[in-house]
Design a protein around this motif. Structure first.
Motif, PDB file in Angstrom:
ATOM      1  N   ASP A   1       0.786  -1.230   0.000  1.00 56.09           N
ATOM      2  CA  ASP A   1       0.000   0.000   0.000  1.00 56.09           C
ATOM      3  C   ASP A   1       0.819   1.282   0.000  1.00 56.09           C
ATOM      4  OD1 ASP A   1      -2.503  -1.351   0.052  1.00 56.09           O
ATOM      5  OD2 ASP A   1      -2.214  -1.727   2.198  1.00 56.09           O
ATOM      6  N   ARG A   2       2.126   1.188  -0.217  1.00 54.76           N
ATOM      7  CA  ARG A   2       2.992   2.366  -0.194  1.00 54.76           C
ATOM      8  C   ARG A   2       4.016   2.280  -1.316  1.00 54.76           C
ATOM      9  NH1 ARG A   2       0.985   5.981   3.308  1.00 54.76           N
ATOM     10  NH2 ARG A   2       0.196   4.990   5.158  1.00 54.76           N
TER      11      ARG A   2
ATOM     12  N   VAL B   1      -0.051   6.146  -1.912  1.00 55.26           N
ATOM     13  CA  VAL B   1      -0.710   5.287  -0.935  1.00 55.26           C
ATOM     14  C   VAL B   1      -1.898   4.627  -1.639  1.00 55.26           C
ATOM     15  CG1 VAL B   1      -2.171   7.161  -0.039  1.00 55.26           C
ATOM     16  CG2 VAL B   1      -1.671   5.186   1.399  1.00 55.26           C
ATOM     17  N   ARG B   2      -2.152   3.373  -1.274  1.00 57.59           N
ATOM     18  CA  ARG B   2      -3.316   2.680  -1.840  1.00 57.59           C
ATOM     19  C   ARG B   2      -4.462   2.821  -0.839  1.00 57.59           C
ATOM     20  NH1 ARG B   2      -2.921  -2.491  -5.376  1.00 57.59           N
ATOM     21  NH2 ARG B   2      -0.921  -2.653  -4.342  1.00 57.59           N
TER      22      ARG B   2
ATOM     23  N   TRP C   1      -4.536   3.347  -6.034  1.00 60.56           N
ATOM     24  CA  TRP C   1      -3.378   4.181  -5.727  1.00 60.56           C
ATOM     25  C   TRP C   1      -3.757   5.650  -5.824  1.00 60.56           C
ATOM     26  CZ3 TRP C   1       0.869   2.425  -3.519  1.00 60.56           C
ATOM     27  CH2 TRP C   1       1.158   1.072  -3.619  1.00 60.56           C
TER      28      TRP C   1
END
Length: 148
Positions: free
Chosen positions: A91-92, A127-128, A133
């Motif tokens: 997620d990053r 960031v997701r 995204w």
């Protein structure tokens, strides 16, 4: 993450940045805001040649609300090239994009020039959120700006 997941995430970030450029140039402000995380940090303090603290904005909505009237009377073309994307976790991610922009200033704009051709780099954090995204931090550094 597997290599396939990293490749998929990288391609999704490429598409995100393409949407960022397209929505800005088309003045699709809702679409542009949707490319950002709500807690966006937009740092353009070093992008105009002279350091300008007013060009640091917190929040996607305030940033777009500030940008839209500035670009109202300006035709823009933005291109991003040669991305360097690093997937840090599911997620990053971070990225650096070489960029080029052209601005043609129309009657009614507050800008003190008629045209601009700029070159530089976008430095970004992604960031997701909810499986998509978003740009969480964006900073523009300039190498050269030609104005007339």
């Amino acid at each position: 993450m597997t290599e396939a997941e990293k490749i998929a995430a990288t391609l999704e970030i490429h598409a995100l940045k393409a949407r960022y450029f397209r929505t800005m140039d088309m003045k699709d402000w809702a679409g542009l805001e949707a490319t950002f995380a709500p807690d966006l940090i937009a740092d353009f303090r070093e992008s105009t040649g002279e350091p300008d603290e007013s060009q640091l904005t917190h929040g996607a909505a305030p940033y777009v609300a500030k940008l839209a009237p500035i670009l109202e009377h300006i035709q823009t073309v933005h291109h991003g090239h040669m991305p360097e994307i690093t997937i840090e976790s599911p997620d990053r991610a971070t990225g650096i994009w070489a960029m080029e922009d052209k601005l043609w200033v129309q009657e009614g704009s507050p800008l003190p020039f008629k045209w601009m051709h700029g070159y530089g780099h976008y430095h970004e954090r992604y960031v997701r959120i909810g499986g998509e995204w978003r740009i969480q931090e964006i900073r523009l550094s300039r190498i050269r700006v030609d104005v007339g």
